[in-house]
Design a protein around this motif. Sequence first.
Motif, short mmCIF file in Angstrom:
data_model
loop_
_atom_site.label_atom_id
_atom_site.label_comp_id
_atom_site.label_asym_id
_atom_site.label_seq_id
_atom_site.Cartn_x
_atom_site.Cartn_y
_atom_site.Cartn_z
N UNK A 1 20.79 -9.14 11.66
CA UNK A 1 21.98 -8.14 12.97
C UNK A 1 21.91 -7.24 12.40
N UNK A 2 21.83 -5.97 11.56
CA UNK A 2 21.03 -4.93 11.44
C UNK A 2 20.31 -4.00 12.08
N UNK A 3 20.64 -4.14 13.42
CA UNK A 3 19.91 -3.03 14.40
C UNK A 3 20.46 -2.28 15.54
N UNK A 4 21.62 -1.84 14.27
CA UNK A 4 22.36 0.03 15.02
C UNK A 4 21.86 0.87 14.16
N UNK A 5 22.42 2.19 14.70
CA UNK A 5 22.11 3.39 14.43
C UNK A 5 23.48 2.88 12.42
N UNK A 6 22.11 3.50 11.65
CA UNK A 6 23.16 3.29 10.57
C UNK A 6 24.14 4.42 10.50
N UNK A 7 24.69 4.23 9.10
CA UNK A 7 25.28 6.29 8.87
C UNK A 7 24.49 7.09 9.17
N UNK A 8 24.77 8.55 9.20
CA UNK A 8 24.13 9.44 8.79
C UNK A 8 23.79 9.49 8.02
N UNK A 9 24.72 9.48 6.83
CA UNK A 9 24.17 10.47 5.38
C UNK A 9 23.39 8.91 4.84
N UNK A 10 23.34 7.50 5.43
CA UNK A 10 21.99 6.27 4.50
C UNK A 10 23.28 5.00 4.30
N UNK A 11 22.94 3.97 5.03
CA UNK A 11 23.33 3.15 5.60
C UNK A 11 23.94 2.54 3.49
N UNK A 12 24.74 2.15 3.27
CA UNK A 12 26.08 2.67 2.15
C UNK A 12 25.08 1.85 0.49
N UNK A 13 25.23 0.45 1.01
CA UNK A 13 23.68 -0.03 0.04
C UNK A 13 22.66 1.05 -1.04
N UNK A 14 22.08 1.38 0.72
CA UNK A 14 21.15 2.28 0.20
C UNK A 14 21.21 3.34 -0.58
N UNK A 15 21.99 4.41 -0.35
CA UNK A 15 22.77 5.55 -0.79
C UNK A 15 23.29 5.15 -2.84
N UNK A 16 23.79 3.70 -2.64
CA UNK A 16 24.15 3.34 -3.77
C UNK A 16 23.21 2.80 -4.48
N UNK A 17 21.64 2.39 -4.64
CA UNK A 17 20.59 2.52 -5.11
C UNK A 17 19.96 3.70 -5.70
N UNK A 18 19.77 4.32 -4.38
CA UNK A 18 18.97 5.67 -4.90
C UNK A 18 19.88 6.29 -6.21
N UNK A 19 21.52 6.45 -5.93
CA UNK A 19 22.20 6.94 -7.22
C UNK A 19 22.20 5.83 -8.36
N UNK A 20 22.17 4.99 -8.53
CA UNK A 20 21.57 4.19 -9.30
C UNK A 20 20.22 4.07 -9.95
N UNK A 21 18.91 3.94 -9.53
CA UNK A 21 17.60 5.14 -9.98
C UNK A 21 17.25 6.34 -9.87
N UNK A 22 18.48 6.77 -9.58
CA UNK A 22 18.44 8.24 -10.13
C UNK A 22 18.69 8.59 -11.50
#
Length: 398
Positions: free
Chosen positions: A55-76
């Motif tokens: 059901x992740x069907x609605x607008x996400x956070x403007x800066x990115x959904x939290x799990x993705x921002x976290x995963x990008x930081x870890x990958x960096x």
Amino acid sequence: MSLVSHRFRPFGGSIFAEMTALSNKHGAVNLSQGFPDFDGPAAAKDGAIHAINAGHAQYGRMIGVPPLNQAIAVAWERDGRPAIDPDAHITVTSGCSEGIVAAILGLLNPGDELVVFEPFFDFYVTAAAMAAATPRFVTLHPPRNPAAPDAAFSFDESELRAAITPRTRAIVVNTPHNPTGKVFTRDELTLIATLAQQHNAIVITDEVYEHLTYEPRLPHISIATLPGMWERTITLSSLGKTFSLTGWKVGWAIAPEPLSAAVRAAHQFLTFCAATPLQHGAAAALRNPGSYAADLRTLFAANRDLLTDALRRAGLTVFPSHATYFLMADHSALGFPDDRAFCTHLTANIGVAAIPPSVFYADPTHGRALARFAFCKKRDTIDQAVQRLSNLTRRSAT
Ligand SMILES: Cc1ncc(COP(=O)(O)O)c(C=O)c1O
């Protein structure tokens, strides 16, 4: 009479769409547009499907959904770069393309100047037009001796210095570089960094091919990691190239707070957020990269070598590509008047589509002798292209 605004009229249609349409019309092997002809990793797809079903069907956070921002930081950080704050420093965008536009629109005022290396990825120049900013071009010249082991496109220091003026607001770097396959060296990046600091310019660096480098002696270096550069750099990347998911259009901009604020000022009014389920899929891919990128590097380096040999046999001069999806070759020995004539002949009569690169130069004559080939394909596809290219020698040599 054209209804297109003055801002966009100079740019015409996309060469990628045009060459792909021509390729489809002639049933050619499409080595023009840079997209893989195979699927991305299961982790990404399962992650996105799971997000849709959850059901992740609605607008996400403007800066990115939290799990993705976290995963990008870890990958960096996994790639050896200093730790960053997932929420303060990362803005998720609709592909790197939107990141480019958001960075340039968010940062530049009308009349500001932007230094761009050519041949360029077209978005830098169209985004400058949207911002009513002026691009200043620095040419990456082909190597004089393409057969030398370290041969690579390079720029003249004096030409870079001349392109920087009191109006320079930003310098755009793209490393690894489309379309030349160049990886900017530490010395080159240090020079750019020094000049950016001297002239108080921001660096916008497009690193979408960061994981697709093929020469261990030429590793990818993020200019943001050079001394004094974190404070003045916006680093852009995306999911598409690393995970063969170019159609997902999930990208990100990494920058300190003041620069992130500039990116976000534009991003919130461009798209507001990228597609929510795909952001969750992207997070899953980044959390579980496995050997996907390493396998791609093995495949693409072999493809590059096969294509290089076939083009050389056909009489072209091939410039070494050390990274990305692409290589550039000089077709002048075959006697065509320009890059468009060559690429059209190649697509329609030989059955292999390539991109005429004059569109990547401010002065199109600089690209007339060149053609860009994409090798981000299945081995079978490259084998088919190699087979067809053998006809180019026969027809053109007679
Ligand atoms: C240098 C460069 N930057 C950005 C992009 C676009 O990235 P995305 O598909 O994530 O918008 C491309 C795609 O071809 C590219 O080659």
